[in-house]
Every structure is written in structure tokens, then in C-alpha cells.
Design an enzyme around this catalytic site. Sequence first.
Site, short mmCIF file in Angstrom:
data_model
loop_
_atom_site.label_atom_id
_atom_site.label_comp_id
_atom_site.label_asym_id
_atom_site.label_seq_id
_atom_site.Cartn_x
_atom_site.Cartn_y
_atom_site.Cartn_z
N ASP A 167 32.34 6.13 -45.59
CA ASP A 167 32.79 6.96 -44.46
C ASP A 167 33.64 6.16 -43.46
O ASP A 167 33.38 6.18 -42.25
CB ASP A 167 31.60 7.60 -43.74
CG ASP A 167 30.57 8.17 -44.69
OD1 ASP A 167 30.97 8.72 -45.73
OD2 ASP A 167 29.37 8.07 -44.40
N GLU A 225 32.56 18.84 -46.58
CA GLU A 225 32.08 17.97 -45.52
C GLU A 225 33.23 17.07 -45.04
O GLU A 225 34.36 17.16 -45.52
CB GLU A 225 30.90 17.11 -46.01
CG GLU A 225 31.26 16.16 -47.15
CD GLU A 225 30.06 15.36 -47.66
OE1 GLU A 225 28.91 15.74 -47.38
OE2 GLU A 225 30.30 14.34 -48.35
N HIS A 235 35.92 11.18 -47.96
CA HIS A 235 35.45 10.95 -46.59
C HIS A 235 36.35 9.96 -45.87
O HIS A 235 36.00 8.80 -45.64
CB HIS A 235 34.01 10.50 -46.54
CG HIS A 235 33.40 10.79 -45.19
ND1 HIS A 235 32.26 11.52 -45.01
CD2 HIS A 235 33.82 10.47 -43.94
CE1 HIS A 235 31.99 11.63 -43.72
NE2 HIS A 235 32.94 10.99 -43.05
N ARG A 255 29.99 2.59 -52.86
CA ARG A 255 31.21 3.04 -52.19
C ARG A 255 31.88 1.89 -51.44
O ARG A 255 31.19 1.07 -50.82
CB ARG A 255 30.89 4.20 -51.25
CG ARG A 255 30.48 5.48 -51.96
CD ARG A 255 30.02 6.56 -51.00
NE ARG A 255 28.74 6.20 -50.37
CZ ARG A 255 28.12 6.98 -49.49
NH1 ARG A 255 28.64 8.14 -49.14
NH2 ARG A 255 26.97 6.59 -48.97
#
Length: 319
Positions: A19, A192, A257, A286
Site C-alpha cells: 500500500d 478498494e 493499491h 508484496r
Amino acid sequence: MTLTTNKTFRNPIMESGADPWMYRHTDGCYYYMVTCGDRLDLFRSITMSGVAGARKTTVWLPPQEGPGCCDLWAPEIHFLGEKWYIYFTASDGSGDAGRKIYVLENENDDPTQGEWNEKGAIKTALPGLDGTVLQHDGKLYFMYAGYGNYPDYGSAIYAVAMDNPWTVSGPEVLLTKPEYDWEKQGGMAINEGPCFLIRYGKVFLIYSASTTWSDDYGLGMLTSDADSDLLDPASWTKSDHPVFVKCVENGVYAPGHNSFTQSPDGTEDWIVYHAIPTSEGGMENRQPRMQKFGWTAQGEPDFGKPVSTETDCPLPAGE
């Protein structure tokens, strides 16, 4: 991140992290955050490519129990009304039902200094995550991914007006929910991670679709005229196809994201996102990455394909 020459770099820009949020401020610095889980860290760097090695400050530690104690995710830093704000997701340990978006405020010119004060949780209609703000045309909007008692999807993106950076007002409106197969990969149907681009008289809402651990996690897009009512769902047109997806030949999976920023000289647009380097590699792997993107003749963003970790990328203009 590897600097291959004094003029190029290779992704990822950090070995791990999800993120990623990168904000270019008028002081010439980049402020950068990633999900840490148990704290909020803020990096301050004079270059985009150097954020991993930049000065890091832990700006927030959660309470040991109660609201906001657990699962600190998706932090974003914004500068609104001459003050700094951080929006982040946290839970009370009870799972999705106890997940909210919290707000911190700092009046110092340098957000790595001064005191961060908690303004509380945004009073959204639903539990949720990935809160962000959009300041446009003299108005302030809050967008987030809300969880509801949905029979066929897990989360959808809602918008609501704000009276100030920590207070919402008026009814929430649903802007996008999972509708297409590419939004329903990995065992759940998810929308999202909303964020925004404003250009050529348009507002582009870029969001992440499917589960973050799925190879097919990717980006979708809504488009609205910049002078339209952004709280009217009819103002938005949703793309029926994803705008940024995995690239098997480049070894990049689950790109999503993201945040957007510009090069130090302001001439280039860049997308900052996380991805997984192997198929079915798991969300714990990630990695934050960044790459320059362009625009189509129709005035829409063209993100291209996620670049390989073996690609020598030119440094952002002005570094």
C-alpha cells in the site's frame, strides 16, 4: 531498490511493503508511507528513488488494546488547510466488523517533527478500510472501501462530503462495486484502495479490484467531468476492463493499491504501487514499485505494463 547507474534504477524501490503512498510537497520533499501493521512510519526524502534509504520517523504507535489497536494498514499523508493529516485503517482486533479509518493531525511545517494528535475515527456508515481524501473545486470529499452485508461481494467504494479533514457530513453514496469477473478473483469480490488523478477536465478514480493476494489483483477506473457533482453516481463512468494488470512475461503479479506523484521537476507523472514477484507468491511478499506513465490521445491515463525487476528505468526527471 537498485541504482544501476547514476541515471537509472530498478524496481522494487524497497524490499518489502504494501500500500505505498508517496506525496510530493511544496518543500521539495517526498513523504512516503507503507503498511507496517503495528505502527506508522514516515519517510522524508529529497528524491523518489531514494525513499528506502531516507530518514524514517515512527510517527504513531497504537494503544495496546481497544479501538485502533490492531492491523494498522494503508496509511496516507495529506496536506490540507496548512496542516498535515494521516489517514490509516485500524481495527479493535475483532476483524472486519471493527475496522475503521482514523485521522491524525500535525501543525508542524515538517511532518516528521511536531506532535501528531488523533482526531478519532471517521464516522462512516459502514466498517471499512483504505480511506482517502480528495480536495477539488473548493470542496473536500472522503472515499473508502466499505464492508456491508453483501451476498455477492466483499467491499465497495463509497463517497461522502467532509466538513473538515476529520468530519463527514451528509449521506454516503456508492460509486463502484465489483461487477466484472476481473473484480472477483482470489475468492472474494473486492473494490478498494481509491485514489485520484485530475487532468484535462476530468477526475479519474483509480481503485484496486479482486483480492490483494490474487495474481489478478489489478486497477480499475471511474471517470467523471471535473465540474460535475462527484457525489452523484451518475456523474461517473466505469471502465469495463482493468487499466493495470499482471505481466507474466515481466514477472510481475498482483499490481495494485497505488498512489500517484510527479517527478521533482513536475514534468512526469508516476504511479507507485505494490506487486508480488512470483505467481501465487502471497500477500506477505508484496513489494513497492514505481514507474512513469503517460496519457492517451483521448486524455486518459496509460499505465502500460508493470516493468520487470531486470529493467533499468530512467530516474525521475529532476533527480
